[in-house]
Enzyme design. Structure first.
Site, PDB file in Angstrom:
ATOM      1  CE  LYS A 174     -53.037 -22.218  33.415  1.00 57.79           C
ATOM      2  NZ  LYS A 174     -52.986 -21.869  32.178  1.00 57.79           N
ATOM      3  CE  LYS A 179     -54.505 -29.904  32.856  1.00 59.59           C
ATOM      4  NZ  LYS A 179     -54.105 -28.783  32.056  1.00 59.59           N
ATOM      5  CE  LYS A 182     -46.441 -26.858  29.947  1.00 58.60           C
ATOM      6  NZ  LYS A 182     -46.682 -26.911  28.645  1.00 58.60           N
TER       7      LYS A 182
HETATM    8  P1  TYM Z   1     -50.166 -26.904  27.136  1.00 57.37           P
HETATM    9  O1  TYM Z   1     -48.863 -25.963  27.168  1.00 57.37           O
HETATM   10  O2  TYM Z   1     -50.730 -26.829  28.714  1.00 57.37           O
HETATM   11  O3  TYM Z   1     -50.031 -27.949  26.881  1.00 57.37           O
HETATM   12  C1  TYM Z   1     -49.610 -28.284  25.485  1.00 57.37           C
HETATM   13  C2  TYM Z   1     -50.587 -29.236  24.710  1.00 57.37           C
HETATM   14  O4  TYM Z   1     -50.642 -30.535  25.703  1.00 57.37           O
HETATM   15  C3  TYM Z   1     -51.970 -31.025  25.860  1.00 57.37           C
HETATM   16  N1  TYM Z   1     -51.983 -31.590  27.201  1.00 57.37           N
HETATM   17  C4  TYM Z   1     -52.435 -32.819  27.426  1.00 57.37           C
HETATM   18  N2  TYM Z   1     -52.977 -33.777  26.512  1.00 57.37           N
HETATM   19  C5  TYM Z   1     -53.292 -35.071  27.116  1.00 57.37           C
HETATM   20  N3  TYM Z   1     -52.926 -35.088  28.531  1.00 57.37           N
HETATM   21  C6  TYM Z   1     -52.484 -34.549  29.555  1.00 57.37           C
HETATM   22  N4  TYM Z   1     -52.510 -34.618  30.696  1.00 57.37           N
HETATM   23  C7  TYM Z   1     -52.346 -32.903  28.733  1.00 57.37           C
HETATM   24  N5  TYM Z   1     -51.760 -31.862  29.399  1.00 57.37           N
HETATM   25  C8  TYM Z   1     -51.492 -31.049  28.253  1.00 57.37           C
HETATM   26  C9  TYM Z   1     -52.684 -29.707  25.789  1.00 57.37           C
HETATM   27  O5  TYM Z   1     -54.196 -29.798  25.435  1.00 57.37           O
HETATM   28  C10 TYM Z   1     -52.104 -28.904  24.616  1.00 57.37           C
HETATM   29  O6  TYM Z   1     -52.336 -29.440  23.414  1.00 57.37           O
HETATM   30  N6  TYM Z   1     -53.309 -22.953  25.802  1.00 57.37           N
HETATM   31  C11 TYM Z   1     -52.434 -23.818  25.556  1.00 57.37           C
HETATM   32  C12 TYM Z   1     -51.228 -23.598  24.360  1.00 57.37           C
HETATM   33  C13 TYM Z   1     -51.874 -22.500  23.119  1.00 57.37           C
HETATM   34  C14 TYM Z   1     -52.395 -23.157  22.072  1.00 57.37           C
HETATM   35  C15 TYM Z   1     -52.504 -22.090  21.351  1.00 57.37           C
HETATM   36  C16 TYM Z   1     -52.777 -24.517  21.631  1.00 57.37           C
HETATM   37  C17 TYM Z   1     -51.709 -21.322  23.215  1.00 57.37           C
HETATM   38  N7  TYM Z   1     -52.110 -20.939  21.696  1.00 57.37           N
HETATM   39  C18 TYM Z   1     -53.195 -22.171  20.114  1.00 57.37           C
HETATM   40  C19 TYM Z   1     -53.406 -24.581  20.373  1.00 57.37           C
HETATM   41  C20 TYM Z   1     -53.466 -23.488  19.696  1.00 57.37           C
HETATM   42  C21 TYM Z   1     -51.687 -24.396  26.542  1.00 57.37           C
HETATM   43  O7  TYM Z   1     -51.706 -23.956  27.647  1.00 57.37           O
HETATM   44  O8  TYM Z   1     -51.168 -25.786  26.272  1.00 57.37           O
END
Ligand code: TYM
Length: 325
Positions: free
Chosen positions: A110, A192, A195
């Site tokens: 990031k 990967k 978004k």
């Molecule tokens: P975030 O918002 O980036 O993504 C949400 C979920 O989607 C999964 N993900 C993917 N899985 C497969 N292929 C991809 N290309 C891909 N891109 C995203 C992420 O692994 C995630 O599961 N830090 C986290 C949010 C969070 C969280 C938590 C998750 C905050 N607190 C506590 C679990 C428990 C995040 O930024 O996810």
């Protein structure tokens, strides 16, 4: 089992988020105590506009409901509605070293992506995520591969806290899907799907048929013309095969057989058809939910009330153990 997971309301939620996380949540909610959060405080660590954030929070709630999360079976809520998340994150920061936070791959990525926006909360991001997980005495955290390192750090922080102050926290385990834990970008299959990247690289969960067609037909493939799964030599086709397999329920082997000798174009056209049909119910459900803002607000408020009860009880223990009266 107690399950906790979340998504940042930072933009369009794509099929990577769905296949890596949400799809698993749908089946987990049947037999477990599930808590799914819209992590708005995390979304503040990258550039954003306050007006968009508000819209994105509602849009993420719509994704949760349209994808099949059932508010009678799980708790759905917005992170900033439960103040204990920020409070615990601060306390966990006092037992976490700077080195541990600086080592996080996502932090490094990031700061590379947004060199103009390196704020302290970006570094502290994993502490807030650890607080999310630990507040609810979570057993399992279903996420995609990119979040595994944060869950591992959460376990380390929990162990450290329990050793230092006495046992309060459970050591949550990461739960990765067998397939689809890392869906790749359609334009660069070595990174990967994300978004916050160019929309050409991902397919939104509510994408229109024309968009799906355009993006899949333009997806980068590999030299040769065989439909074969080989992530090192054929990362583009392997990624599309993974997506095809997860939406159709057919195994990669079956698909390789079905498309033997048929070339990339035929394969892509079938994938377009499959995606249009698979995403159609989500689009329909979204349309219905767009006019039910009050209903969505009520679900989130009720979810926050239920979450608060669990979070407050953990915080009471934490305060006692840390000497805060
Ligand atoms: P975030 O918002 O980036 O993504 C949400 C979920 O989607 C999964 N993900 C993917 N899985 C497969 N292929 C991809 N290309 C891909 N891109 C995203 C992420 O692994 C995630 O599961 N830090 C986290 C949010 C969070 C969280 C938590 C998750 C905050 N607190 C506590 C679990 C428990 C995040 O930024 O996810």
């Amino acid at each position: 089992m107690r399950i906790f997971s979340g998504i940042r309301p930072t933009g369009e939620i794509h099929i990577g988020n769905y296949l890596g996380a949400i799809k698993n949540w749908i089946s987990l909610q049947e037999k477990n105590e599930c808590i799914f959060c819209i992590v708005d405080l995390h979304a503040l660590t990258t550039p954003y506009k306050p007006k968009d954030l508000e819209k994105n929070i509602t849009e993420t709630a719509i994704v949760y409901l349209a994808a099949g999360l059932d508010p009678t079976k799980c708790i759905l809520f917005v992170q900033s509605d439960v103040k204990e998340h920020a409070e615990l994150a601060w306390l966990l920061g006092t037992i976490t070293s700077l080195g541990e936070l600086k080592r996080m791959t996502q932090f490094k990525e990031k700061i590379r992506k947004h060199p103009e926006y390196i704020n302290a909360s970006l570094l502290n991001y994993p502490l807030l995520m650890a607080a999310d997980i630990l507040l609810y005495q979570t057993d399992l955290v279903p996420v995609g591969k990119d979040q595994q390192q944060h869950v591992e750090l959460t376990r380390e922080i929990a162990r450290r806290f329990n050793r230092k102050f006495g046992k309060v926290f459970k050591e949550a385990k990461v739960l990765l899907p067998k397939m689809g834990a890392r869906i790749m970008s359609l334009q660069d299959p070595r990174k990967k799907m994300s978004k916050t990247d160019d929309p050409k690289e991902y397919i939104e969960l509510f994408a229109k048929p024309t968009e799906i067609r355009k993006k899949i037909m333009a997806a980068v493939t590999d030299p040769g013309k065989e439909i074969k799964y080989n992530p090192t030599k054929k990362p583009g086709i392997s990624n599309l095969l993974t997506i095809f397999s997860l939406f159709s329920g057919k195994s990669i082997k079956e698909l390789e057989k079905e498309f033997k000798g048929k070339g990339y174009e035929r394969f892509k056209k079938s994938l377009v058809k499959l995606l249009i049909n698979s995403l159609e119910p989500f689009r329909r459900k979204r349309k219905e939910l767009l006019s039910r803002e009050v209903y969505i607000k009520e679900i989130l408020q009720k979810g926050a009330r239920r979450a608060r009860i669990i979070a407050q009880s953990t915080m009471q223990e934490v305060r006692k153990k840390m000497g805060l009266i």
